[in-house]
Motif scaffolding. Structure first.
Motif, PDB file in Angstrom:
ATOM      1  N   TYR A   1      -1.038  10.881   1.207  1.00 50.54           N
ATOM      2  CA  TYR A   1      -0.735  11.101  -0.490  1.00 50.54           C
ATOM      3  C   TYR A   1      -1.611  12.256  -0.996  1.00 50.54           C
ATOM      4  O   TYR A   1      -1.239  12.340  -2.236  1.00 50.54           O
ATOM      5  CB  TYR A   1      -1.033   9.868  -1.009  1.00 50.54           C
ATOM      6  CG  TYR A   1       0.014   8.800  -0.558  1.00 50.54           C
ATOM      7  CD1 TYR A   1       1.436   8.694  -0.878  1.00 50.54           C
ATOM      8  CD2 TYR A   1      -0.354   7.711   0.498  1.00 50.54           C
ATOM      9  CE1 TYR A   1       2.062   7.820  -0.212  1.00 50.54           C
ATOM     10  CE2 TYR A   1       0.444   6.840   0.836  1.00 50.54           C
ATOM     11  CZ  TYR A   1       1.565   7.066   0.624  1.00 50.54           C
ATOM     12  OH  TYR A   1       2.380   5.973   1.051  1.00 50.54           O
TER      13      TYR A   1
ATOM     14  N   ARG B   1       3.280   2.400  -5.245  1.00 48.44           N
ATOM     15  CA  ARG B   1       3.127   3.893  -5.789  1.00 48.44           C
ATOM     16  C   ARG B   1       4.460   4.392  -6.467  1.00 48.44           C
ATOM     17  O   ARG B   1       5.084   5.230  -5.968  1.00 48.44           O
ATOM     18  CB  ARG B   1       2.899   4.679  -4.557  1.00 48.44           C
ATOM     19  CG  ARG B   1       1.642   4.427  -3.776  1.00 48.44           C
ATOM     20  CD  ARG B   1       1.329   5.405  -2.622  1.00 48.44           C
ATOM     21  NE  ARG B   1       0.032   5.184  -2.332  1.00 48.44           N
ATOM     22  CZ  ARG B   1      -0.959   6.292  -2.573  1.00 48.44           C
ATOM     23  NH1 ARG B   1      -0.559   7.024  -3.563  1.00 48.44           N
ATOM     24  NH2 ARG B   1      -1.987   6.007  -2.342  1.00 48.44           N
ATOM     25  N   ASN B   2       4.912   3.556  -7.308  1.00 50.52           N
ATOM     26  CA  ASN B   2       6.256   3.540  -7.902  1.00 50.52           C
ATOM     27  C   ASN B   2       6.171   3.681  -9.446  1.00 50.52           C
ATOM     28  O   ASN B   2       5.152   3.534  -9.999  1.00 50.52           O
ATOM     29  CB  ASN B   2       7.460   2.887  -7.362  1.00 50.52           C
ATOM     30  CG  ASN B   2       6.975   1.533  -7.600  1.00 50.52           C
ATOM     31  OD1 ASN B   2       6.710   0.918  -8.573  1.00 50.52           O
ATOM     32  ND2 ASN B   2       7.494   0.589  -6.363  1.00 50.52           N
TER      33      ASN B   2
ATOM     34  N   SER C   1       3.408  -4.185  -7.282  1.00 49.39           N
ATOM     35  CA  SER C   1       2.303  -4.464  -6.462  1.00 49.39           C
ATOM     36  C   SER C   1       1.988  -6.102  -6.928  1.00 49.39           C
ATOM     37  O   SER C   1       1.907  -7.066  -5.807  1.00 49.39           O
ATOM     38  CB  SER C   1       0.886  -3.919  -6.645  1.00 49.39           C
ATOM     39  OG  SER C   1       1.037  -2.525  -6.331  1.00 49.39           O
TER      40      SER C   1
ATOM     41  N   GLY D   1       3.485   9.246  -4.800  1.00 48.59           N
ATOM     42  CA  GLY D   1       4.257   7.933  -3.904  1.00 48.59           C
ATOM     43  C   GLY D   1       5.158   8.757  -3.077  1.00 48.59           C
ATOM     44  O   GLY D   1       5.835   9.835  -3.281  1.00 48.59           O
TER      45      GLY D   1
ATOM     46  N   ARG E   1       0.775  -1.281  -0.188  1.00 51.22           N
ATOM     47  CA  ARG E   1       0.040  -0.073   0.048  1.00 51.22           C
ATOM     48  C   ARG E   1       0.879   1.185  -0.166  1.00 51.22           C
ATOM     49  O   ARG E   1       0.297   2.296  -0.121  1.00 51.22           O
ATOM     50  CB  ARG E   1      -0.904   0.058   1.319  1.00 51.22           C
ATOM     51  CG  ARG E   1      -1.965  -0.876   1.075  1.00 51.22           C
ATOM     52  CD  ARG E   1      -2.970  -0.388  -0.090  1.00 51.22           C
ATOM     53  NE  ARG E   1      -4.030  -1.363  -0.273  1.00 51.22           N
ATOM     54  CZ  ARG E   1      -5.102  -1.489   0.067  1.00 51.22           C
ATOM     55  NH1 ARG E   1      -5.513  -1.128   1.018  1.00 51.22           N
ATOM     56  NH2 ARG E   1      -5.880  -2.630  -0.502  1.00 51.22           N
ATOM     57  N   HIS E   2       2.047   1.100   0.311  1.00 52.55           N
ATOM     58  CA  HIS E   2       2.812   2.327   0.417  1.00 52.55           C
ATOM     59  C   HIS E   2       4.120   2.349  -0.923  1.00 52.55           C
ATOM     60  O   HIS E   2       3.532   2.340  -2.014  1.00 52.55           O
ATOM     61  CB  HIS E   2       3.563   2.479   1.810  1.00 52.55           C
ATOM     62  CG  HIS E   2       2.272   2.593   2.734  1.00 52.55           C
ATOM     63  ND1 HIS E   2       1.327   3.882   2.626  1.00 52.55           N
ATOM     64  CD2 HIS E   2       1.804   2.139   3.803  1.00 52.55           C
ATOM     65  CE1 HIS E   2       0.759   3.834   3.728  1.00 52.55           C
ATOM     66  NE2 HIS E   2       0.631   2.848   4.225  1.00 52.55           N
ATOM     67  N   GLN E   3       5.166   2.401  -0.564  1.00 50.71           N
ATOM     68  CA  GLN E   3       6.189   2.565  -1.856  1.00 50.71           C
ATOM     69  C   GLN E   3       5.905   1.657  -2.727  1.00 50.71           C
ATOM     70  O   GLN E   3       5.933   2.009  -4.046  1.00 50.71           O
ATOM     71  CB  GLN E   3       7.593   2.588  -1.159  1.00 50.71           C
ATOM     72  CG  GLN E   3       8.001   3.628  -0.147  1.00 50.71           C
ATOM     73  CD  GLN E   3       9.469   3.504   0.265  1.00 50.71           C
ATOM     74  OE1 GLN E   3      10.612   4.053  -0.359  1.00 50.71           O
ATOM     75  NE2 GLN E   3       9.605   2.619   1.552  1.00 50.71           N
TER      76      GLN E   3
ATOM     77  N   VAL F   1      -1.519   9.063  -9.206  1.00 48.03           N
ATOM     78  CA  VAL F   1      -1.045   9.005  -7.962  1.00 48.03           C
ATOM     79  C   VAL F   1      -0.015   9.693  -7.485  1.00 48.03           C
ATOM     80  O   VAL F   1       0.881  10.082  -8.607  1.00 48.03           O
ATOM     81  CB  VAL F   1      -1.188   7.484  -7.602  1.00 48.03           C
ATOM     82  CG1 VAL F   1      -2.142   6.788  -7.832  1.00 48.03           C
ATOM     83  CG2 VAL F   1       0.281   6.941  -8.515  1.00 48.03           C
TER      84      VAL F   1
END
Ligand SMILES: Cc1cc2nc3c(=O)[nH]c(=O)nc-3n(C[C@H](O)[C@H](O)[C@H](O)COP(=O)(O)OP(=O)(O)OC[C@H]3O[C@@H](n4cnc5c(N)ncnc54)[C@H](O)[C@@H]3O)c2cc1C
Length: 399
Positions: free
Chosen positions: A282, A49-50, A152, A347, A44-46, A345
């Protein structure tokens, strides 16, 4: 509530935690292994979101962990995706210089890439135009092995393998305290207590806090660098075939606003790099007073700002003005227009900053007693997750 006792407990189900938990399972098949995650799902984080880029290892200081583990990571990620039927596309990357200063830097970067064992192809301007008719520059090189994936999806698959190999995954379980006084380690979570022989922490944006939670001294801090993306509309989804990158400033660990074909056939633009006022929230206006206070009270934060005033001003401008952001892209791809920058999005990169204001340039791991911490794992840690997991396991199993 007692949530059980394990031989190894891993905290954090980003790609590094998922890969480490699975590697532990493979190397210690009889051990009881637990992976906890505070969110209700992995990545859910890095990790989620890359840019989805599998880097080759071109940029990093020869001999550094980043250089070594990234190179291995490219091969391991490719083999894993092939074995699991996950998407992996080798697109190649063009690094494009747009002025004389960048041209000189590009030469240095190409030398570094060769020293790191990365294949680099010099391109003439005719080659550049025939490979990418919409890209302009005064010099360019091609890194043909750069690939794209969905991290992911890979993290989810590693987690499935971990569970299939007998591991236990507990989502929605936040580590809030660590007690290691009585020869064993007790993890305090909001759902109850967990006992373990050895703790592995892959906590991304929270890594420094978890070290302090364990009662260990830690004079560095995570500073979250927000990366904002745009996405091009479908009509522009073929504007480039390769990943197109500017030549980065060698003093900073960020790669500059780039054009990235994604595995879902879209193209993203970005990310920039601005300091975020909330580690794991975010929206553009997110603010977390505890995160901000901690950062503001850290001398290293102010010293790092003082070291790079122009870069910081430019990055803030890129966040405040879409036109300015666009200018960075138009330097090498004039075909992209303002109306093409569709919201996408953001990140946050977990970047360790030292008390003297230096941004840590390499991966950082720390082992103490029965605990192992991944302290600094920003890009290219998604590419390098499998070799990082190997390094973690060697540290854990040698104790
Ligand atoms: C904008 C951006 C672009 C990037 N592009 C690339 C790229 O193209 N290629 C590349 O290789 N790398 C890239 N990276 C870097 C890469 O995404 C990260 O290095 C990698 O995902 C780090 O993985 P991780 O598992 O360490 O961290 P994370 O994915 O952040 O996972 C950490 C996990 O720990 C959990 N956690 C934290 N605290 C607790 C707690 N107290 N209790 C329980 N769980 C906890 C979090 O919820 C989180 O799920 C990029 C990063 C960003 C932000």
């Amino acid at each position: 509530m007692d949530l059980g006792t394990y031989d190894y407990a891993v905290v954090g189900a980003g790609i590094v935690g998922a890969a480490s938990a699975l590697e532990l399972c493979r190397r210690a098949p009889k051990a009881r292994i637990l992976l906890i995650e505070k969110e209700d799902a992995p990545a859910r984080h890095q990790t989620g979101r890359n840019s989805g880029v599998v880097h080759t290892g071109a940029y990093y200081k020869p001999g550094s962990k980043k250089a070594q583990l990234c190179r291995e990571g490219l091969l391991r990620t490719k083999h894993y995706c092939e074995a699991k039927g996950l998407k992996f596309e080798t697109r190649g990357k063009l690094l494009v210089a747009t002025n004389d200063q960048e041209k000189a830097r590009l030469g240095n970067l190409a030398n570094r890439a060769s020293q790191n064992g990365v294949t680099v192809q010099d391109l003439s301007l005719t080659d550049l135009t025939s490979l990418e008719p919409n890209v302009a520059g005064c010099a360019a090189v091609r890194l043909p092995d750069t690939a794209i994936v969905d991290y992911s999806q890979i993290a989810g698959s590693l987690l499935e393998d971990f569970v299939a190999n007998g591991g236990t995954f507990l989502p929605s379980t936040t580590l809030i305290g660590i007690d290691s006084r009585h020869g064993k380690t007790a993890l305090i979570t909001q759902r109850g207590m967990i006992g373990c022989e050895h703790l592995v922490v892959c906590g991304g944006l929270q890594s420094d806090r978890i070290i302090r939670m364990a009662g260990l001294a830690c004079d560095v801090k995570v500073v979250p660098f927000r990366g904002e993306y745009y996405r091009l509309p479908e009509r522009k989804s073929k504007v480039v075939k390769h990943l197109i990158y500017p030549v980065p400033d060698p003093k900073l660990p960020f790669l500059g606003i780039h054009l990235t074909p994604m595995i879902d056939c879209s193209i993203t633009v970005g990310p920039n790099a601005i300091i975020s006022l909330a580690r794991e929230k975010y929206s553009k206006v997110s603010f977390n007073s505890a995160d901000f206070r901690e950062m503001a009270l850290f001398a290293g934060f102010w010293r790092s700002l003082a070291k790079h005033p122009c870069t910081i001003a430019n990055e803030i401008r890129s966040a405040a003005s879409k036109r300015y952001y666009l200018k960075q892209v138009q330097k090498y791809c004039p075909k992209v227009e303002l109306r093409d920058l569709c919201q996408y999005v953001a990140g946050h990169r977990a970047q360790i900053v030292h008390p003297d204001g230096r941004l840590e340039d390499d991966f950082l791991f720390r082992s103490q007693d029965r605990m192992t911490f991944v302290l600094n794992a920003p890009s290219p840690a998604a590419t390098s997750a499998m070799p990082i997991a190997q390094e973690i396991c060697e540290r854990v199993l040698s104790r």
